[in-house]
Design an enzyme around this catalytic site. Structure first.
Site, PDB file in Angstrom:
ATOM      1  N   GLU A  42       0.651  -1.311  -0.031  1.00 41.90           N
ATOM      2  CA  GLU A  42      -0.001   0.111   0.056  1.00 41.90           C
ATOM      3  C   GLU A  42       0.728   1.236   0.117  1.00 41.90           C
ATOM      4  O   GLU A  42       2.057   1.463   0.720  1.00 41.90           O
ATOM      5  CB  GLU A  42      -0.842  -0.003   1.462  1.00 41.90           C
ATOM      6  CG  GLU A  42      -1.761   1.373   1.387  1.00 41.90           C
ATOM      7  CD  GLU A  42      -2.639   1.107   2.663  1.00 41.90           C
ATOM      8  OE1 GLU A  42      -3.651   2.009   2.772  1.00 41.90           O
ATOM      9  OE2 GLU A  42      -2.335   0.349   3.670  1.00 41.90           O
ATOM     10  N   LYS A 129      -9.416   3.029  -2.714  1.00 46.79           N
ATOM     11  CA  LYS A 129      -9.822   2.542  -1.097  1.00 46.79           C
ATOM     12  C   LYS A 129     -11.168   3.261  -0.868  1.00 46.79           C
ATOM     13  O   LYS A 129     -11.376   4.460  -0.765  1.00 46.79           O
ATOM     14  CB  LYS A 129      -8.556   2.947  -0.156  1.00 46.79           C
ATOM     15  CG  LYS A 129      -8.772   2.208   1.227  1.00 46.79           C
ATOM     16  CD  LYS A 129      -7.639   2.594   2.068  1.00 46.79           C
ATOM     17  CE  LYS A 129      -7.368   1.821   3.549  1.00 46.79           C
ATOM     18  NZ  LYS A 129      -6.272   2.135   4.094  1.00 46.79           N
ATOM     19  N   CYS A 163      -5.719  -3.021   2.909  1.00 43.33           N
ATOM     20  CA  CYS A 163      -5.364  -2.560   4.258  1.00 43.33           C
ATOM     21  C   CYS A 163      -6.602  -3.201   5.155  1.00 43.33           C
ATOM     22  O   CYS A 163      -7.461  -4.415   4.806  1.00 43.33           O
ATOM     23  CB  CYS A 163      -5.044  -1.549   4.775  1.00 43.33           C
ATOM     24  SG  CYS A 163      -4.027  -1.306   6.301  1.00 43.33           S
TER      25      CYS A 163
END
Length: 322
Positions: A42, A129, A163
């Site tokens: 990430e 995200k 994540c």
């Protein structure tokens, strides 16, 4: 059988040019090992600004905090920028399908984004995200359902979940429903407990899970950043913990901590079908008569002009349909 890798490496924070130099070398290294698909962490481009508050508290922001955000904004990359073009060329030159986390600049907003780059087709898909975690919401925009798709690769169907998005059951279910085979989880979570979540997802979805986290010390950041945190440059900001996990929960590689490393594994997609004998979360082990998930995959825009579609539509800017 196919060979895949997760790249546990430090980015070059606030320096996209130096980061792409490093990424090209790592892609070449993966190719020399016979790797067909490589996952990077990430925010590999632009950096994960761990420990920085950008001068923000509830109801107040500071001038120095805004100056720091400007630096962060300037270090981000755009999809049509030179850094992404170089990644596309490296993927093609070395024949490696690249999945890599970037801080993407689109308009006046930053997104935590994953690029999926095919050696033949170029930028095949992106994922922004959906749910930045905690104070990430100050500096990153929210993605929408238009970028939660999977893309084909020479190794199998690839999808990315970033994540703590992995703690969103509905998003995982949406990925399984698209037939994801290589479930890529780039992360900044370096806790030993992360491997338990990745193992659960492999078992739940009967998928191969690839998770990559940076192994990066404070001293890898600029001197002014070190001064901002006031800690020892040798201290780890992220310790790694990357891994590759099979559909039956077997850990094929990792987790490894406190070092930069490329982890590799041979995978066989037939293991996915074998696992589905007794578990298919979106098929014979689901109960659509009781539970139903609806997914909005339309692009969202705050401004629409006439019948021409969203203002500044991302497709017009060259963003892949995914």
């Amino acid at each position: 059988m196919s060979r895949v890798a997760v790249v546990q490496a430090a980015s070059v924070p606030f320096d996209p040019g130096a980061t792409v130099d490093k990424a090209e070398g790592l892609i070449a290294d993966c190719a020399s090992r016979g790797v067909e698909l490589a996952l990077f962490p990430e925010a590999f481009f632009g950096c994960y600004p761990k420990g920085i508050g950008f001068g923000a508290v509830v109801g107040r922001r500071t001038g120095p905090g805004r100056d720091l955000y400007r630096r962060y904004f300037d270090a981000a990359v755009s999809l049509d920028g030179p850094e992404v073009a170089r990644l596309v060329r490296a993927s093609a030159e070395f024949g490696v399908f690249v999945v890599i986390g970037v801080i993407e600049r689109f308009g006046a907003t930053l997104y935590c984004t994953v690029l999926m780059i095919d050696p033949a087709a170029g930028l095949a898909g992106i994922h922004r995200k959906l749910m930045p975690t905690g104070t990430e919401r100050l500096i990153w925009g929210f993605g929408d359902g238009s970028t939660i798709g999977c893309v084909p690769s020479p190794v199998g169907r690839v999808g990315a979940v970033i994540c703590w998005e992995n703690y969103m059951p509905a998003l995982r279910q949406a990925m399984y429903a698209q037939g994801v085979e290589l479930y890529c989880a780039p992360t900044a979570d370096d806790r030993p407990t992360w491997i338990a979540s990745m193992t659960h997802i492999a078992l739940e979805g009967r998928v191969f899970v690839l998770s990559a986290c940076q192994a990066i010390r404070l001293g890898d950041y600029p001197d002014w950043y070190v001064d901002e945190l006031g800690e020892e440059p040798a201290s780890w900001l992220m310790r790694g913990g990357s891994a590759i996990i099979a559909p039956d929960g077997t850990v094929l590689a990792g987790p490894v901590f406190d070092e930069e490393v490329v982890l590799e594994a041979e995978i066989d997609l037939a293991e996915i079908a074998r696992g589905h004998l007794d578990m298919d979360a979106v098929g014979h082990y689901s109960r659509p008569d009781v539970f139903e998930l609806r997914v909005n995959t339309r692009r969202q825009s705050s401004v629409v002009f006439g019948e021409d579609g969203p203002a500044g539509d991302s497709a017009a800017a060259g963003e892949p349909e995914s």
